[in-house]
Design a protein around this motif. Structure first.
Motif, PDB file in Angstrom:
ATOM      1  N   GLU A  35       0.783  -0.855  -0.147  1.00 29.87           N
ATOM      2  CA  GLU A  35      -0.155  -0.148  -0.470  1.00 29.87           C
ATOM      3  C   GLU A  35       0.681   1.258  -0.198  1.00 29.87           C
ATOM      4  O   GLU A  35       0.586   2.249  -0.855  1.00 29.87           O
ATOM      5  CB  GLU A  35      -1.132  -0.015   1.244  1.00 29.87           C
ATOM      6  N   VAL A  36       2.385   1.048   0.606  1.00 32.56           N
ATOM      7  CA  VAL A  36       3.038   2.643   0.221  1.00 32.56           C
ATOM      8  C   VAL A  36       3.066   2.026  -0.457  1.00 32.56           C
ATOM      9  O   VAL A  36       3.633   4.073  -1.006  1.00 32.56           O
ATOM     10  CB  VAL A  36       4.271   2.578   1.397  1.00 32.56           C
ATOM     11  N   ALA A  37       3.684   1.433  -0.925  1.00 29.99           N
ATOM     12  CA  ALA A  37       5.021   1.102  -2.648  1.00 29.99           C
ATOM     13  C   ALA A  37       3.297   2.152  -3.386  1.00 29.99           C
ATOM     14  O   ALA A  37       3.704   2.932  -4.417  1.00 29.99           O
ATOM     15  CB  ALA A  37       4.734   0.319  -3.117  1.00 29.99           C
ATOM     16  N   ARG A  38       2.146   1.448  -3.462  1.00 34.59           N
ATOM     17  CA  ARG A  38       1.232   2.340  -4.429  1.00 34.59           C
ATOM     18  C   ARG A  38       0.428   3.570  -3.887  1.00 34.59           C
ATOM     19  O   ARG A  38       1.301   5.313  -5.267  1.00 34.59           O
ATOM     20  CB  ARG A  38       0.711   1.363  -4.564  1.00 34.59           C
ATOM     21  N   LYS A  39       0.630   3.931  -2.681  1.00 38.86           N
ATOM     22  CA  LYS A  39       0.718   5.535  -2.746  1.00 38.86           C
ATOM     23  C   LYS A  39       1.854   6.683  -3.101  1.00 38.86           C
ATOM     24  O   LYS A  39       1.723   7.664  -3.484  1.00 38.86           O
ATOM     25  CB  LYS A  39       0.639   6.260  -0.870  1.00 38.86           C
ATOM     26  N   LEU A  40       3.480   5.606  -2.835  1.00 41.76           N
ATOM     27  CA  LEU A  40       4.631   6.519  -3.250  1.00 41.76           C
ATOM     28  C   LEU A  40       4.524   6.440  -4.908  1.00 41.76           C
ATOM     29  O   LEU A  40       4.870   7.561  -5.276  1.00 41.76           O
ATOM     30  CB  LEU A  40       5.897   5.679  -3.098  1.00 41.76           C
ATOM     31  N   ASN A  41       4.060   5.481  -5.554  1.00 41.79           N
ATOM     32  CA  ASN A  41       4.271   5.282  -7.236  1.00 41.79           C
ATOM     33  C   ASN A  41       3.244   6.134  -7.296  1.00 41.79           C
ATOM     34  O   ASN A  41       2.984   7.759  -8.664  1.00 41.79           O
ATOM     35  CB  ASN A  41       3.532   4.591  -7.883  1.00 41.79           C
ATOM     36  N   ASP A  42       1.604   6.638  -6.727  1.00 41.92           N
ATOM     37  CA  ASP A  42       0.392   7.795  -7.490  1.00 41.92           C
ATOM     38  C   ASP A  42       1.560   8.711  -7.151  1.00 41.92           C
ATOM     39  O   ASP A  42       0.760   9.617  -8.404  1.00 41.92           O
ATOM     40  CB  ASP A  42      -0.457   7.614  -6.027  1.00 41.92           C
ATOM     41  N   ALA A  43       1.803   9.432  -5.836  1.00 39.09           N
ATOM     42  CA  ALA A  43       2.826  10.882  -5.464  1.00 39.09           C
ATOM     43  C   ALA A  43       3.684  11.321  -6.842  1.00 39.09           C
ATOM     44  O   ALA A  43       3.932  12.592  -6.925  1.00 39.09           O
ATOM     45  CB  ALA A  43       3.428  10.398  -3.972  1.00 39.09           C
ATOM     46  N   ILE A  44       4.447  10.467  -6.937  1.00 37.13           N
ATOM     47  CA  ILE A  44       5.578  10.396  -8.161  1.00 37.13           C
ATOM     48  C   ILE A  44       4.534  10.818  -9.214  1.00 37.13           C
ATOM     49  O   ILE A  44       4.997  11.715 -10.047  1.00 37.13           O
ATOM     50  CB  ILE A  44       6.182   9.613  -8.430  1.00 37.13           C
TER      51      ILE A  44
END
Length: 131
Positions: A35-44
């Motif tokens: 979930e953190v990886a997905r949120k980081l990807n979305d933020a990028i």
């Protein structure tokens, strides 16, 4: 570099720099790293969209250890720009493929110290008050 190199750098950010994330994401990472990886990807992706609208959104910084310039992009993990970003994503140019790759993340304090050497910080997102 290929997908493996990009994945390795992304894993570096999550596994070795998680202490630079806001507390809520450090906690979430312990229970749900995907979930953190997905949120980081979305933020990028959000940061890339913002950079296309405003060429002052991404700032240059000097890395004296390697005598090169890298770019700093603010990362808003909640994807709401306007306040202070959570941290700065360091981007390095892949000269062969002509695009920027995530390298690591810096706290706003560290990003400010590196960027002020060559940038005029015009109050956009990286200022002494949030650094």
């Amino acid at each position: 570099m290929g997908n493996f190199g990009r994945l390795r750098r992304f894993n570096h950010i999550l596994n070795e720099r998680i202490e630079r994330f806001p507390e809520e994401y450090r906690y979430l990472y312990q229970t749900n790293p995907d979930e953190v990886a997905r949120k980081l990807n979305d933020a990028i992706r959000f940061g890339v969209k913002m950079a296309k609208r405003n060429d002052h959104f991404v700032l240059p910084m000097y890395r004296p250890q390697e005598n090169r310039v890298q770019m700093l992009m603010p990362i808003y993990m909640n994807r709401i720009a306007g306040g202070s970003p959570d941290f700065a994503l360091v981007l390095s140019l892949d000269c062969k493929n002509k695009y920027y790759l995530p390298e690591t993340i810096l706290t706003l304090e560290d990003a400010y110290q590196d960027a002020r050497l060559i940038s005029i910080l015009d109050g956009m997102w990286l200022t002494p008050k949030n650094a």
